[in-house]
Design a protein around this motif. Sequence first.
Motif, PDB file in Angstrom:
ATOM      1  N   MET A 200       0.789  -1.341   0.167  1.00 48.27           N
ATOM      2  CA  MET A 200       0.071  -0.011   0.035  1.00 48.27           C
ATOM      3  C   MET A 200       0.923   1.321  -0.206  1.00 48.27           C
ATOM      4  O   MET A 200       2.146   1.160   0.465  1.00 48.27           O
ATOM      5  CB  MET A 200      -0.869  -0.042   1.083  1.00 48.27           C
ATOM      6  N   GLY A 201       0.303   2.259  -0.425  1.00 42.34           N
ATOM      7  CA  GLY A 201       0.959   3.681  -0.326  1.00 42.34           C
ATOM      8  C   GLY A 201       0.161   4.851  -0.687  1.00 42.34           C
ATOM      9  O   GLY A 201      -1.277   4.715  -0.957  1.00 42.34           O
ATOM     10  N   ALA A 202       0.686   5.999  -0.770  1.00 43.33           N
ATOM     11  CA  ALA A 202      -0.090   7.005  -1.217  1.00 43.33           C
ATOM     12  C   ALA A 202       0.834   7.703  -2.182  1.00 43.33           C
ATOM     13  O   ALA A 202       2.118   7.646  -2.378  1.00 43.33           O
ATOM     14  CB  ALA A 202      -0.250   8.028  -0.124  1.00 43.33           C
ATOM     15  N   LEU A 203       0.333   8.302  -3.223  1.00 40.04           N
ATOM     16  CA  LEU A 203       1.303   9.233  -4.235  1.00 40.04           C
ATOM     17  C   LEU A 203       1.436  10.637  -3.702  1.00 40.04           C
ATOM     18  O   LEU A 203       0.985  11.520  -3.595  1.00 40.04           O
ATOM     19  CB  LEU A 203       0.286   9.563  -5.579  1.00 40.04           C
ATOM     20  N   LEU A 204       2.839  10.778  -3.235  1.00 43.56           N
ATOM     21  CA  LEU A 204       3.086  11.760  -2.432  1.00 43.56           C
ATOM     22  C   LEU A 204       3.436  13.229  -3.251  1.00 43.56           C
ATOM     23  O   LEU A 204       4.111  13.103  -4.470  1.00 43.56           O
ATOM     24  CB  LEU A 204       4.469  11.336  -1.552  1.00 43.56           C
ATOM     25  N   GLY A 205       2.852  14.004  -2.795  1.00 42.69           N
ATOM     26  CA  GLY A 205       2.603  15.175  -3.647  1.00 42.69           C
ATOM     27  C   GLY A 205       1.305  15.900  -3.811  1.00 42.69           C
ATOM     28  O   GLY A 205       0.909  16.906  -4.195  1.00 42.69           O
ATOM     29  N   LEU A 206       0.360  14.963  -3.837  1.00 44.23           N
ATOM     30  CA  LEU A 206      -0.969  15.184  -4.001  1.00 44.23           C
ATOM     31  C   LEU A 206      -1.594  16.517  -3.171  1.00 44.23           C
ATOM     32  O   LEU A 206      -2.513  17.235  -3.548  1.00 44.23           O
ATOM     33  CB  LEU A 206      -1.855  14.094  -4.398  1.00 44.23           C
ATOM     34  N   THR A 207      -1.279  16.048  -1.920  1.00 46.29           N
ATOM     35  CA  THR A 207      -1.594  17.064  -0.738  1.00 46.29           C
ATOM     36  C   THR A 207      -0.408  16.985   0.298  1.00 46.29           C
ATOM     37  O   THR A 207       0.606  16.530  -0.126  1.00 46.29           O
ATOM     38  CB  THR A 207      -2.866  16.627  -0.207  1.00 46.29           C
ATOM     39  N   ASP A 208      -0.487  17.626   1.202  1.00 41.31           N
ATOM     40  CA  ASP A 208       0.566  17.583   2.493  1.00 41.31           C
ATOM     41  C   ASP A 208       0.647  16.068   2.639  1.00 41.31           C
ATOM     42  O   ASP A 208      -0.093  15.445   3.320  1.00 41.31           O
ATOM     43  CB  ASP A 208      -0.482  18.343   3.630  1.00 41.31           C
ATOM     44  N   TRP A 209       2.148  15.817   2.389  1.00 43.33           N
ATOM     45  CA  TRP A 209       2.565  14.450   2.664  1.00 43.33           C
ATOM     46  C   TRP A 209       2.345  14.042   3.952  1.00 43.33           C
ATOM     47  O   TRP A 209       2.225  12.806   4.448  1.00 43.33           O
ATOM     48  CB  TRP A 209       4.160  14.406   2.158  1.00 43.33           C
ATOM     49  N   ARG A 210       2.315  15.081   5.032  1.00 45.74           N
ATOM     50  CA  ARG A 210       2.405  14.497   6.328  1.00 45.74           C
ATOM     51  C   ARG A 210       1.022  13.849   6.593  1.00 45.74           C
ATOM     52  O   ARG A 210       1.153  12.860   7.216  1.00 45.74           O
ATOM     53  CB  ARG A 210       2.698  15.759   7.235  1.00 45.74           C
ATOM     54  N   ARG A 211       0.006  14.504   6.146  1.00 47.48           N
ATOM     55  CA  ARG A 211      -1.443  13.959   6.420  1.00 47.48           C
ATOM     56  C   ARG A 211      -1.303  12.533   5.947  1.00 47.48           C
ATOM     57  O   ARG A 211      -2.178  11.770   6.412  1.00 47.48           O
ATOM     58  CB  ARG A 211      -2.476  14.845   6.268  1.00 47.48           C
ATOM     59  N   ASP A 212      -1.030  12.515   4.666  1.00 44.31           N
ATOM     60  CA  ASP A 212      -0.897  11.227   3.879  1.00 44.31           C
ATOM     61  C   ASP A 212      -0.402  10.205   4.377  1.00 44.31           C
ATOM     62  O   ASP A 212      -0.791   8.765   4.647  1.00 44.31           O
ATOM     63  CB  ASP A 212      -0.694  11.674   2.325  1.00 44.31           C
ATOM     64  N   VAL A 213       0.695  10.345   4.818  1.00 42.77           N
ATOM     65  CA  VAL A 213       1.624   9.411   5.368  1.00 42.77           C
ATOM     66  C   VAL A 213       1.024   8.751   6.743  1.00 42.77           C
ATOM     67  O   VAL A 213       1.050   7.687   7.128  1.00 42.77           O
ATOM     68  CB  VAL A 213       3.073   9.820   5.466  1.00 42.77           C
ATOM     69  N   ILE A 214       0.571   9.908   7.495  1.00 41.83           N
ATOM     70  CA  ILE A 214       0.086   9.312   8.929  1.00 41.83           C
ATOM     71  C   ILE A 214      -1.162   8.755   8.724  1.00 41.83           C
ATOM     72  O   ILE A 214      -1.332   7.427   9.389  1.00 41.83           O
ATOM     73  CB  ILE A 214      -0.308  10.505   9.859  1.00 41.83           C
ATOM     74  N   ALA A 215      -2.147   9.210   7.636  1.00 37.70           N
ATOM     75  CA  ALA A 215      -3.282   8.297   7.336  1.00 37.70           C
ATOM     76  C   ALA A 215      -3.100   6.978   6.888  1.00 37.70           C
ATOM     77  O   ALA A 215      -3.488   5.800   7.224  1.00 37.70           O
ATOM     78  CB  ALA A 215      -4.160   9.053   6.536  1.00 37.70           C
ATOM     79  N   LEU A 216      -1.980   6.682   6.213  1.00 34.79           N
ATOM     80  CA  LEU A 216      -1.405   5.506   5.556  1.00 34.79           C
ATOM     81  C   LEU A 216      -0.921   4.451   6.755  1.00 34.79           C
ATOM     82  O   LEU A 216      -1.650   3.470   6.517  1.00 34.79           O
ATOM     83  CB  LEU A 216      -0.169   5.650   4.429  1.00 34.79           C
ATOM     84  N   PHE A 217      -0.135   5.058   7.416  1.00 30.94           N
ATOM     85  CA  PHE A 217       0.176   4.353   8.555  1.00 30.94           C
ATOM     86  C   PHE A 217      -0.735   3.946   9.550  1.00 30.94           C
ATOM     87  O   PHE A 217      -0.812   2.595   9.917  1.00 30.94           O
ATOM     88  CB  PHE A 217       1.170   5.196   9.549  1.00 30.94           C
ATOM     89  N   GLU A 218      -1.689   4.673   9.795  1.00 33.22           N
ATOM     90  CA  GLU A 218      -3.268   4.109  10.616  1.00 33.22           C
ATOM     91  C   GLU A 218      -3.920   3.162   9.866  1.00 33.22           C
ATOM     92  O   GLU A 218      -4.306   2.225  10.365  1.00 33.22           O
ATOM     93  CB  GLU A 218      -3.820   5.478  10.883  1.00 33.22           C
ATOM     94  N   HIS A 219      -3.977   3.365   8.484  1.00 36.11           N
ATOM     95  CA  HIS A 219      -4.640   2.429   7.632  1.00 36.11           C
ATOM     96  C   HIS A 219      -3.994   1.037   7.651  1.00 36.11           C
ATOM     97  O   HIS A 219      -4.739   0.140   8.100  1.00 36.11           O
ATOM     98  CB  HIS A 219      -4.838   2.836   6.219  1.00 36.11           C
ATOM     99  N   VAL A 220      -2.670   1.059   7.641  1.00 39.68           N
ATOM    100  CA  VAL A 220      -1.932  -0.384   7.640  1.00 39.68           C
ATOM    101  C   VAL A 220      -2.074  -0.802   9.068  1.00 39.68           C
ATOM    102  O   VAL A 220      -2.197  -2.116   9.125  1.00 39.68           O
ATOM    103  CB  VAL A 220      -0.473   0.036   6.974  1.00 39.68           C
ATOM    104  N   ARG A 221      -1.749  -0.087   9.983  1.00 38.65           N
ATOM    105  CA  ARG A 221      -1.850  -0.735  11.386  1.00 38.65           C
ATOM    106  C   ARG A 221      -3.291  -1.199  11.626  1.00 38.65           C
ATOM    107  O   ARG A 221      -3.400  -2.403  12.260  1.00 38.65           O
ATOM    108  CB  ARG A 221      -1.576   0.235  12.350  1.00 38.65           C
ATOM    109  N   SER A 222      -4.259  -0.780  11.403  1.00 33.69           N
ATOM    110  CA  SER A 222      -5.638  -1.296  11.417  1.00 33.69           C
ATOM    111  C   SER A 222      -5.707  -2.508  10.783  1.00 33.69           C
ATOM    112  O   SER A 222      -6.449  -3.539  11.271  1.00 33.69           O
ATOM    113  CB  SER A 222      -6.856  -0.240  11.022  1.00 33.69           C
TER     114      SER A 222
END
Length: 351
Positions: A200-222
């Motif tokens: 899984m991943g996010a395409l970094l740069g579409l929006t604030d990468w900080r919010r996307d990476v944290i949301a990705l981490f929370e998604h994977v952890r769940s």
Amino acid sequence: MMSKSLSGIDLLHLTIDDIRRIFSVDDRGLLEEMAHAARELTRRQFGRTISLYAPLYIANYCENECVYCGFHASQKSMPRSKLTMEQIDKECAALAATGNRSVLILTGESRFHSSPQYIRDAVRIAARYFSYVALEVYPLDEEEYSELYLAGVDGVTLYQETYDRARYDELHLAGPKKVYDYRITAPDRIARAGIRHISMGALLGLTDWRRDVIALFEHVRSLERKYPGVEFGLAFPRLRRVADDIHRYQEVSDRDMLKIMCSARLFFPRVGISISTRELPQFRDRIIEFGVTKMSAGSSTRVGGYLEGENKYEDGQFEVFDPRSFDEVKAMLRSKGFDPVVTDWRNIVNS
């Protein structure tokens, strides 16, 4: 030394709140400590091994209007094509002849041109050449993932692109991909279908990468908690602007990428992290020290690119920024003391 504002953070036992604090500051001392800890943790968990794989594009038809993607449906200047089963067989043979034994099969996101049955038949051919077969295609229903699993799929890669729902709606103008909820629930369907690896991943740069990476981490952890038998992986592709795209994006620097990679390794000690040929050779050669366990090599992003053997990318999904061959990447890894892995140590029959 870490700044006082970050006191109390234990790098080997990070929480999501710790990562939010880390992402909110630019602290050189902290980044150095993170890099050291990530390197040591990766060596402890994975040794000096880096698994190699290559993408194999079998079709580039698409029904979506993603403003940032060179495959989008209204891109009329792009030649569209789809390999026949005979051509897929030859393309697999050409890629396997390079020594690669791990393949990621990709299509554009068109259920009409690249139906689940077409993808299934391609997987059955690929499974004759490669010990590990993964897919990066449009999201499917659980029953369709189950059928692909039985055909020989070992893993699925699926990017949410961005977890910012409003931004997602803004950038995906039309097509099936516009349905945010169907895409974000796809990893659940993949896991329930029995597929062992989900990247899984996010395409970094579409929006604030900080919010996307944290949301990705929370998604994977769940998902880890719901599906403990599934092996999850992470990738952090950076946006590469296509020619006709006038939208505004956010820069993700090499230093940001190092912070993201180190955070991922420290938060997920056992998760595989991959780096693609979207990145320049110099960056890939440096970042592999800090958490990377898998990288693409000798890649072509064109439909039929391995058989043709031409380095043209005007009709590929994105330009390959690391043009080195499979053997050249292996040689680089060995020169740095890594052990390049080209095949799984065992084949598993899906049933």
